[in-house]
Design a protein around this motif. Sequence first.
Motif, PDB file in Angstrom:
ATOM      1  N   MET A 198       0.251  -2.566   3.565  1.00 43.93           N
ATOM      2  CA  MET A 198      -0.054  -1.193   3.987  1.00 43.93           C
ATOM      3  C   MET A 198       0.853  -0.188   3.295  1.00 43.93           C
ATOM      4  SD  MET A 198       1.532  -0.614   7.787  1.00 43.93           S
ATOM      5  CE  MET A 198       3.251  -0.974   8.182  1.00 43.93           C
ATOM      6  N   HIS A 199       2.062  -0.594   2.939  1.00 39.79           N
ATOM      7  CA  HIS A 199       2.989   0.326   2.285  1.00 39.79           C
ATOM      8  C   HIS A 199       2.542   0.648   0.864  1.00 39.79           C
ATOM      9  CE1 HIS A 199       5.848  -1.478   5.375  1.00 39.79           C
ATOM     10  NE2 HIS A 199       5.643  -0.229   5.734  1.00 39.79           N
ATOM     11  N   LEU A 200       1.867  -0.284   0.220  1.00 46.01           N
ATOM     12  CA  LEU A 200       1.328  -0.004  -1.103  1.00 46.01           C
ATOM     13  C   LEU A 200       0.227   1.039  -1.020  1.00 46.01           C
ATOM     14  CD1 LEU A 200       1.193  -3.620  -2.601  1.00 46.01           C
ATOM     15  CD2 LEU A 200       2.911  -1.838  -3.024  1.00 46.01           C
ATOM     16  N   ARG A 201      -0.544   1.025   0.064  1.00 50.42           N
ATOM     17  CA  ARG A 201      -1.595   2.034   0.244  1.00 50.42           C
ATOM     18  C   ARG A 201      -0.971   3.405   0.528  1.00 50.42           C
ATOM     19  NH1 ARG A 201      -3.878  -2.505   2.922  1.00 50.42           N
ATOM     20  NH2 ARG A 201      -3.320  -1.746   5.006  1.00 50.42           N
ATOM     21  N   ILE A 202       0.081   3.419   1.341  1.00 53.45           N
ATOM     22  CA  ILE A 202       0.781   4.681   1.601  1.00 53.45           C
ATOM     23  C   ILE A 202       1.342   5.228   0.297  1.00 53.45           C
ATOM     24  CG2 ILE A 202       2.826   5.713   2.679  1.00 53.45           C
ATOM     25  CD1 ILE A 202       2.375   3.884   5.081  1.00 53.45           C
ATOM     26  N   LYS A 203       1.998   4.365  -0.456  1.00 59.73           N
ATOM     27  CA  LYS A 203       2.592   4.788  -1.724  1.00 59.73           C
ATOM     28  C   LYS A 203       1.538   5.391  -2.650  1.00 59.73           C
ATOM     29  CE  LYS A 203       4.704   2.903  -5.896  1.00 59.73           C
ATOM     30  NZ  LYS A 203       5.093   1.688  -6.636  1.00 59.73           N
ATOM     31  N   GLU A 204       0.372   4.757  -2.726  1.00 61.50           N
ATOM     32  CA  GLU A 204      -0.699   5.269  -3.592  1.00 61.50           C
ATOM     33  C   GLU A 204      -1.137   6.665  -3.153  1.00 61.50           C
ATOM     34  OE1 GLU A 204      -5.164   4.008  -5.230  1.00 61.50           O
ATOM     35  OE2 GLU A 204      -4.181   2.817  -3.664  1.00 61.50           O
ATOM     36  N   ASP A 205      -1.299   6.857  -1.843  1.00 61.47           N
ATOM     37  CA  ASP A 205      -1.716   8.169  -1.349  1.00 61.47           C
ATOM     38  C   ASP A 205      -0.651   9.233  -1.589  1.00 61.47           C
ATOM     39  OD1 ASP A 205      -4.320   7.859  -0.520  1.00 61.47           O
ATOM     40  OD2 ASP A 205      -3.800   7.212   1.498  1.00 61.47           O
ATOM     41  N   VAL A 206       0.615   8.836  -1.512  1.00 60.67           N
ATOM     42  CA  VAL A 206       1.701   9.787  -1.772  1.00 60.67           C
ATOM     43  C   VAL A 206       1.733  10.158  -3.251  1.00 60.67           C
ATOM     44  CG1 VAL A 206       4.206  10.116  -1.773  1.00 60.67           C
ATOM     45  CG2 VAL A 206       3.105   9.029   0.189  1.00 60.67           C
ATOM     46  N   VAL A 207       1.625   9.160  -4.123  1.00 59.12           N
ATOM     47  CA  VAL A 207       1.638   9.416  -5.565  1.00 59.12           C
ATOM     48  C   VAL A 207       0.460  10.282  -5.983  1.00 59.12           C
ATOM     49  CG1 VAL A 207       1.398   8.318  -7.834  1.00 59.12           C
ATOM     50  CG2 VAL A 207       2.950   7.340  -6.140  1.00 59.12           C
ATOM     51  N   GLU A 208      -0.703  10.017  -5.390  1.00 57.48           N
ATOM     52  CA  GLU A 208      -1.900  10.793  -5.713  1.00 57.48           C
ATOM     53  C   GLU A 208      -1.909  12.162  -5.028  1.00 57.48           C
ATOM     54  OE1 GLU A 208      -4.261   9.964  -7.869  1.00 57.48           O
ATOM     55  OE2 GLU A 208      -3.205   8.092  -8.352  1.00 57.48           O
ATOM     56  N   GLU A 209      -0.899  12.421  -4.211  1.00 57.58           N
ATOM     57  CA  GLU A 209      -0.770  13.688  -3.467  1.00 57.58           C
ATOM     58  C   GLU A 209      -1.981  13.934  -2.569  1.00 57.58           C
ATOM     59  OE1 GLU A 209       0.802  17.061  -5.683  1.00 57.58           O
ATOM     60  OE2 GLU A 209       1.534  15.707  -7.238  1.00 57.58           O
ATOM     61  N   ASN A 210      -2.392  12.872  -1.887  1.00 54.74           N
ATOM     62  CA  ASN A 210      -3.496  12.983  -0.930  1.00 54.74           C
ATOM     63  C   ASN A 210      -3.000  13.370   0.461  1.00 54.74           C
ATOM     64  OD1 ASN A 210      -5.451  12.180  -2.833  1.00 54.74           O
ATOM     65  ND2 ASN A 210      -5.017  10.017  -2.457  1.00 54.74           N
ATOM     66  N   ILE A 211      -1.719  13.136   0.738  1.00 57.52           N
ATOM     67  CA  ILE A 211      -1.177  13.394   2.074  1.00 57.52           C
ATOM     68  C   ILE A 211       0.177  14.087   1.981  1.00 57.52           C
ATOM     69  CG2 ILE A 211      -2.365  11.494   3.235  1.00 57.52           C
ATOM     70  CD1 ILE A 211       0.188   9.820   2.929  1.00 57.52           C
ATOM     71  N   PHE A 212       0.475  14.874   3.022  1.00 60.43           N
ATOM     72  CA  PHE A 212       1.827  15.389   3.192  1.00 60.43           C
ATOM     73  C   PHE A 212       2.697  14.237   3.672  1.00 60.43           C
ATOM     74  CE2 PHE A 212      -0.536  19.429   3.757  1.00 60.43           C
ATOM     75  CZ  PHE A 212       0.148  20.212   2.838  1.00 60.43           C
ATOM     76  N   ALA A 213       3.692  13.895   2.877  1.00 61.03           N
ATOM     77  CA  ALA A 213       4.540  12.756   3.210  1.00 61.03           C
ATOM     78  C   ALA A 213       5.804  12.827   2.367  1.00 61.03           C
ATOM     79  CB  ALA A 213       3.808  11.443   2.927  1.00 61.03           C
ATOM     80  N   PRO A 214       6.849  12.164   2.819  1.00 60.93           N
ATOM     81  CA  PRO A 214       8.027  12.050   1.956  1.00 60.93           C
ATOM     82  C   PRO A 214       7.681  11.265   0.698  1.00 60.93           C
ATOM     83  CG  PRO A 214       8.510  11.346   4.225  1.00 60.93           C
ATOM     84  CD  PRO A 214       7.023  11.465   4.106  1.00 60.93           C
ATOM     85  N   SER A 215       8.396  11.525  -0.392  1.00 59.24           N
ATOM     86  CA  SER A 215       8.293  10.639  -1.548  1.00 59.24           C
ATOM     87  C   SER A 215       8.587   9.228  -1.044  1.00 59.24           C
ATOM     88  CB  SER A 215       9.291  11.053  -2.623  1.00 59.24           C
ATOM     89  OG  SER A 215       8.993  12.346  -3.112  1.00 59.24           O
ATOM     90  N   VAL A 255      -2.752  -1.676  18.758  1.00 62.70           N
ATOM     91  CA  VAL A 255      -3.639  -2.694  18.189  1.00 62.70           C
ATOM     92  C   VAL A 255      -3.767  -2.509  16.684  1.00 62.70           C
ATOM     93  CG1 VAL A 255      -5.985  -3.622  18.178  1.00 62.70           C
ATOM     94  CG2 VAL A 255      -4.906  -2.995  20.349  1.00 62.70           C
ATOM     95  N   ALA A 256      -3.895  -1.264  16.238  1.00 67.16           N
ATOM     96  CA  ALA A 256      -4.014  -0.995  14.801  1.00 67.16           C
ATOM     97  C   ALA A 256      -2.767  -1.468  14.058  1.00 67.16           C
ATOM     98  CB  ALA A 256      -4.246   0.492  14.561  1.00 67.16           C
ATOM     99  N   THR A 257      -1.600  -1.230  14.639  1.00 61.25           N
ATOM    100  CA  THR A 257      -0.350  -1.685  14.023  1.00 61.25           C
ATOM    101  C   THR A 257      -0.309  -3.211  13.965  1.00 61.25           C
ATOM    102  OG1 THR A 257       0.797   0.260  14.902  1.00 61.25           O
ATOM    103  CG2 THR A 257       2.161  -1.552  14.132  1.00 61.25           C
ATOM    104  N   ALA A 258      -0.754  -3.853  15.037  1.00 61.89           N
ATOM    105  CA  ALA A 258      -0.779  -5.320  15.079  1.00 61.89           C
ATOM    106  C   ALA A 258      -1.718  -5.884  14.006  1.00 61.89           C
ATOM    107  CB  ALA A 258      -1.209  -5.796  16.464  1.00 61.89           C
ATOM    108  N   LEU A 259      -2.844  -5.222  13.787  1.00 62.76           N
ATOM    109  CA  LEU A 259      -3.790  -5.679  12.766  1.00 62.76           C
ATOM    110  C   LEU A 259      -3.190  -5.567  11.370  1.00 62.76           C
ATOM    111  CD1 LEU A 259      -7.139  -4.188  14.122  1.00 62.76           C
ATOM    112  CD2 LEU A 259      -6.528  -6.612  13.969  1.00 62.76           C
ATOM    113  N   ARG A 260      -2.449  -4.483  11.128  1.00 60.11           N
ATOM    114  CA  ARG A 260      -1.813  -4.327   9.816  1.00 60.11           C
ATOM    115  C   ARG A 260      -0.708  -5.365   9.622  1.00 60.11           C
ATOM    116  NH1 ARG A 260      -3.070   1.378  10.537  1.00 60.11           N
ATOM    117  NH2 ARG A 260      -1.213   1.636  11.843  1.00 60.11           N
ATOM    118  N   TYR A 261      -0.022  -5.704  10.706  1.00 57.25           N
ATOM    119  CA  TYR A 261       1.001  -6.741  10.592  1.00 57.25           C
ATOM    120  C   TYR A 261       0.343  -8.107  10.370  1.00 57.25           C
ATOM    121  CZ  TYR A 261       5.318  -9.303  11.312  1.00 57.25           C
ATOM    122  OH  TYR A 261       6.408 -10.107  11.116  1.00 57.25           O
ATOM    123  N   LEU A 262      -0.790  -8.331  11.028  1.00 56.48           N
ATOM    124  CA  LEU A 262      -1.538  -9.573  10.818  1.00 56.48           C
ATOM    125  C   LEU A 262      -1.997  -9.677   9.366  1.00 56.48           C
ATOM    126  CD1 LEU A 262      -2.899 -12.131  11.937  1.00 56.48           C
ATOM    127  CD2 LEU A 262      -4.868 -10.714  12.560  1.00 56.48           C
TER     128      LEU A 262
END
Length: 477
Positions: free
Chosen positions: A135-152, A463-470
């Motif tokens: 999931m962190h790779l997906r967050i990183k992609e969205d941050v790099v693509e500037e799709n979301i307000f987020a920390p670098s 539940v969503a967090t548990a699914l991502r951990y799974l």
Amino acid sequence: MKIVKRILKFVFALIGLLVLIGIITLWIDSSGTNYLKINKNESGSNNSYLIKNVNVIPMNQDTVLVDKMVYIKDGIIEKIADTIEVNGIEIFDAENKYLTPGLIDMHVHVWDRYELGLYLSNGVTAVRNLWGMPMHLRIKEDVVEENIFAPSFFTTGPKLTGSEFIGDDNLNLLNPSEAKDKVISYKERGYDFIKTYYGLDKEIFDAVIEQAKISELDIVAHPSQKVPFSYHLNTQIKSIEHTEEIVQQPLQFDLDTIKLQPIIDSISKSKHTRYCPTITVFHNIYQMMMNDSILNSEYLEYMNPLIKKTDSKKQFERWFNAKQKDPSIVERIKKQHDFHIAIVKKLHEAGVTIICGTDAGIGVTLPGFSIHKELAFYKEAGLSNYEVLKTATVNASQTHAMMNQLGTIEEGKIANLLLVDDSPLVDLSSLQTPTYVFVKGRKLNRENLDSFNEKSKNRKNLVATALRYLENLVIEK
């Protein structure tokens, strides 16, 4: 035979239904953080403008540049001067407030996207995530693509340990060949760094270091007890985590400053080594023992619900029970915390570069909010306000080459900035509620930032967090 076919049909249908429910659950959770999405066609997405009437704290020197103008072009600091003339650009009046680099938390554990808003609200404009999952790779992609307000966003791969099983949150390496393969894989998949952890023996550790050097991946080390502490001073290891690891490993819990000094000296002589104390997360053990109702406090309403229900509860029960069996443990924990402050003081006096990290996202250590406690502890250790601020700006940004565009206010740097009412060089608390936060030049006002806090409060995504951990267990194991 017909019965078997019916059973199989039922099983496949049930699996399909569960998959569908999982997809819907994740979609609903994703929709809950739509407030972080950047609509580049709307006002507020602008990342080019001129700031006037601003006092700049550049952090490449201990000074304040009074009454300046700052030109930000496409999210980059283009120019800083007394007077700047640019046609056809929005002019933003800072009203004589103070402009500082955004804060960097170098040791976090991100569990969902709500936390990204919590970091921004507290002035944290870059994070180094030290427990990588898909999931962190997906967050990183969205941050790099500037799709979301987020920390670098920068992240290690999964935590690497040896063959001994110490929890499903770690990736067990059985031999040097597997270790090298994992490092290569993490590089290919887009993880930024390698995280070494407790339990790595010398043979496997050597393989990780060797391949990390070949793959040009920096290592972040949670010290392993299977090798000498000095082993972590290897040039491929860019930072060592946790002051308590000095107490637990080379000192064997002996809070002796005389025995401590040779360890400090060895770290200092390595020159390249940076130390990330994470004092806050250990101090929170003391907080848990002093506050029997901390799990039900408003303070924890910002914690991810799965972590609150599992890790927060587990840690609280561990220390609550320990206190019941032996009340003197409270004082022992407090003494060790005080010794951690002494370690930071000695590291600083010896010239070791300190980088700010909180270990936010585990136990009762909150994302975003905790960085201000961490900075206050460095101040208590004897650092000046400027030296404290360096730990979460320029020191942090110089740890890894890929972070060098952050951490200072200079021409050519990324415009991750804070606008605060008072100078943090005088009062560090001014960093706690910035008037504006700039993320790659896009500005968020206090109303936006407060709404990020409110939207994350008591969120219902267990539940969503548990699914991502799974997902992490299935893919990484």
